[in-house]
Design a protein around this motif. Structure first.
Motif, mmCIF file in Angstrom:
data_model
loop_
_atom_site.group_PDB
_atom_site.id
_atom_site.type_symbol
_atom_site.label_atom_id
_atom_site.label_comp_id
_atom_site.label_asym_id
_atom_site.label_seq_id
_atom_site.Cartn_x
_atom_site.Cartn_y
_atom_site.Cartn_z
ATOM 1 N N LEU A 140 0.829 -1.208 0.000
ATOM 2 C CA LEU A 140 0.000 0.000 0.000
ATOM 3 C C LEU A 140 0.858 1.251 0.000
ATOM 4 O O LEU A 140 0.581 2.217 -0.716
ATOM 5 N N GLN A 141 1.920 1.252 0.811
ATOM 6 C CA GLN A 141 2.816 2.403 0.854
ATOM 7 C C GLN A 141 3.519 2.620 -0.487
ATOM 8 O O GLN A 141 3.799 3.753 -0.869
ATOM 9 N N ASP A 142 3.807 1.511 -1.172
ATOM 10 C CA ASP A 142 4.499 1.584 -2.464
ATOM 11 C C ASP A 142 3.572 1.953 -3.621
ATOM 12 O O ASP A 142 4.014 2.055 -4.765
ATOM 13 N N GLY A 143 2.277 2.111 -3.337
ATOM 14 C CA GLY A 143 1.327 2.506 -4.374
ATOM 15 C C GLY A 143 0.897 1.382 -5.281
ATOM 16 O O GLY A 143 0.510 1.622 -6.438
ATOM 17 N N GLY A 146 -2.451 2.164 -6.289
ATOM 18 C CA GLY A 146 -2.678 3.595 -6.465
ATOM 19 C C GLY A 146 -2.986 4.266 -5.138
ATOM 20 O O GLY A 146 -2.561 3.808 -4.073
ATOM 21 N N GLU A 147 -3.741 5.333 -5.180
ATOM 22 C CA GLU A 147 -4.142 6.046 -3.967
ATOM 23 C C GLU A 147 -5.290 5.306 -3.284
ATOM 24 O O GLU A 147 -6.278 4.938 -3.921
ATOM 25 N N GLU A 244 -6.193 2.341 -8.542
ATOM 26 C CA GLU A 244 -5.703 1.460 -9.599
ATOM 27 C C GLU A 244 -5.908 -0.027 -9.307
ATOM 28 O O GLU A 244 -5.491 -0.876 -10.101
ATOM 29 N N GLY A 245 -6.543 -0.357 -8.181
ATOM 30 C CA GLY A 245 -6.719 -1.777 -7.887
ATOM 31 C C GLY A 245 -7.245 -2.002 -6.483
ATOM 32 O O GLY A 245 -7.732 -1.067 -5.836
ATOM 33 N N HIS A 246 -7.141 -3.239 -6.019
ATOM 34 C CA HIS A 246 -7.574 -3.535 -4.661
ATOM 35 C C HIS A 246 -6.647 -4.547 -4.002
ATOM 36 O O HIS A 246 -5.946 -5.315 -4.676
ATOM 37 N N LEU A 247 -6.676 -4.539 -2.672
ATOM 38 C CA LEU A 247 -5.924 -5.483 -1.845
ATOM 39 C C LEU A 247 -6.878 -6.073 -0.827
ATOM 40 O O LEU A 247 -7.649 -5.339 -0.205
ATOM 41 N N LYS A 248 -6.838 -7.394 -0.664
ATOM 42 C CA LYS A 248 -7.691 -8.060 0.312
ATOM 43 C C LYS A 248 -6.837 -8.983 1.161
ATOM 44 O O LYS A 248 -5.995 -9.715 0.644
ATOM 45 N N GLU A 256 -4.321 -10.995 -1.092
ATOM 46 C CA GLU A 256 -4.499 -10.919 -2.537
ATOM 47 C C GLU A 256 -4.386 -9.472 -3.002
ATOM 48 O O GLU A 256 -4.965 -8.567 -2.414
ATOM 49 N N LEU A 257 -3.630 -9.272 -4.081
ATOM 50 C CA LEU A 257 -3.465 -7.963 -4.687
ATOM 51 C C LEU A 257 -3.832 -8.043 -6.162
ATOM 52 O O LEU A 257 -3.417 -8.965 -6.864
ATOM 53 N N ARG A 258 -4.623 -7.062 -6.625
ATOM 54 C CA ARG A 258 -4.968 -6.999 -8.051
ATOM 55 C C ARG A 258 -4.883 -5.545 -8.512
ATOM 56 O O ARG A 258 -5.495 -4.670 -7.914
ATOM 57 N N ASN A 259 -4.071 -5.328 -9.561
ATOM 58 C CA ASN A 259 -3.949 -4.006 -10.152
ATOM 59 C C ASN A 259 -4.701 -3.984 -11.471
ATOM 60 O O ASN A 259 -4.435 -4.800 -12.350
ATOM 61 N N TYR A 260 -5.639 -3.049 -11.603
ATOM 62 C CA TYR A 260 -6.491 -3.008 -12.790
ATOM 63 C C TYR A 260 -5.750 -2.496 -14.029
ATOM 64 O O TYR A 260 -6.136 -2.805 -15.156
#
Length: 347
Positions: A140-143, A146-147, A244-248, A256-260
């Motif tokens: 999350l800190q690394d973006g 995204g925001e 730009e995406g979501h983290l769960k 799980e991380l997904r960047n759109y």
């Protein structure tokens, strides 16, 4: 030279603390204090080869001159134990199990007397040191998404129990940004979960942070279930949605991380059972760095912990009075005492 610690408490999480100290590189357990159960006190002291044992905290601190007092006793006894600990010059830091206190006045008094006596305070939110949760925060800190825009957090155990960890983790994920306001609601106390801490069985809230991030909290039996879990204490999850995406992440299932935009999709294991002891050891070893350089702060220090405690109390407050409440705010004890009264009526 290692820091010296005294453990206060013999029930529940005390066993895990005593075990963790055996693996620490920077701190050693030199004494343990019980309340009244001599057999349990002797059992733990013998099992973990703790040199000193006592039912009298003042005497134990006098005999051992520890740097750290680690309070894992029941929450209703913590204020009085802190009052004893601050009297001893050797004590540099007091570590307190969550929640910090059961009432706002106790939390404020703990903060005041520790500050007056120049004692550092940590609240044991060791979840921050779980590998998957630490990785999640770094992403999350690394973006990586995204925001941050929106956070959903839930636990099937009450707000004062696992809810205190949940709120603290959301604050951690959002870099401890100040909170603009909180608006919450709670149900009655009916004793639906297995926690020994009296709190409303269900609670929920919306929180707005100063950086524009919104968060929704759900605590209690009505909260969402985490697939694959049967232990209510493991039904803890946080979903973070960004530009730009979501983290769960779940406590004991997966991260799980997904960047759109890039279509990056990463899934890693998140395990409480495999990781909690290592996280506790790492947390305890981190105490030495904070004691050596208090100005550097600590992610579990009193300043950070009071932010999440204030959010928790704000949920109680708005449940009683309605509307929303801006933080910081000086809360009254009646907002939590009404649930204690409900519990007494059920006996």
């Amino acid at each position: 030279m290692k820091l010296k610690a005294v453990l206060v408490g013999t029930k529940g999480w005390a066993d895990a603390h005593a075990k963790a100290y055996q693996e620490c590189d920077r701190i050693e357990l030199v004494g343990i204090c019980g309340h009244s159960n001599v057999d349990r006190l002797n059992q733990l002291a013998d099992q973990y080869m703790i040199p000193h044992r006592s039912l009298n905290l003042a005497q134990l601190l006098q005999d051992t001159s520890p740097d750290v007092v680690d309070i894992v006793s029941s929450a209703d006894a913590r204020l009085e134990l802190v009052k004893v600990a601050v009297q001893f010059p050797s004590v540099k830091l007091i570590n307190i199990e969550k929640p910090l206190a059961l009432t706002p006045s106790e939390a404020y008094e703990i903060a005041e007397i520790c500050k007056a006596n120049q004692k550092l305070v940590l609240v044991n939110h060791q979840h921050k040191y779980l590998p998957a949760w630490s990785t999640a925060r770094k992403w999350l800190q690394d973006g990586a998404i995204g925001e941050i825009e929106f956070i959903r957090a839930s636990t099937k155990v009450n707000i004062m129990e696992q809810g205190s960890h949940l709120i603290d983790m959301v604050m951690f994920f959002n870099d401890f940004n100040p909170v603009s306001w909180v608006m919450g609601q709670t149900g009655a106390y009916e004793g639906k979960d297995s926690s020994s801490i009296i709190a409303p069985d269900e609670s929920m809230a919306t929180v707005l942070f100063d950086n524009g991030v919104r968060a929704i909290f759900e605590c209690g039996a009505f909260a969402r279930s985490i697939p694959g879990e049967t232990n209510p204490f493991y039904h803890i999850g946080i979903d973070v949605y960004g530009s730009e995406g979501h983290l769960k992440i779940d406590l004991n299932q997966k991260l799980e991380l997904r960047n759109y935009t890039t279509h990056q999709h990463v899934v890693q294991k998140s395990s409480w059972e495999d990781s909690y002891m290592g996280a506790l050891v790492t947390y305890m070893d981190s105490i030495e760095g904070y004691v050596s350089d208090p100005e550097a702060g600590h992610i579990c220090d009193l300043e950070h912990s009071m932010l999440s405690y204030q959010v928790m109390m704000a949920i109680y407050h708005t449940s009683k009075y309605g509307g929303k409440v801006a933080l910081p705010h000086q809360f009254e004890d009646s907002i939590v005492e009404r649930y204690i009264d409900q519990a007494a009526q059920l006996k």
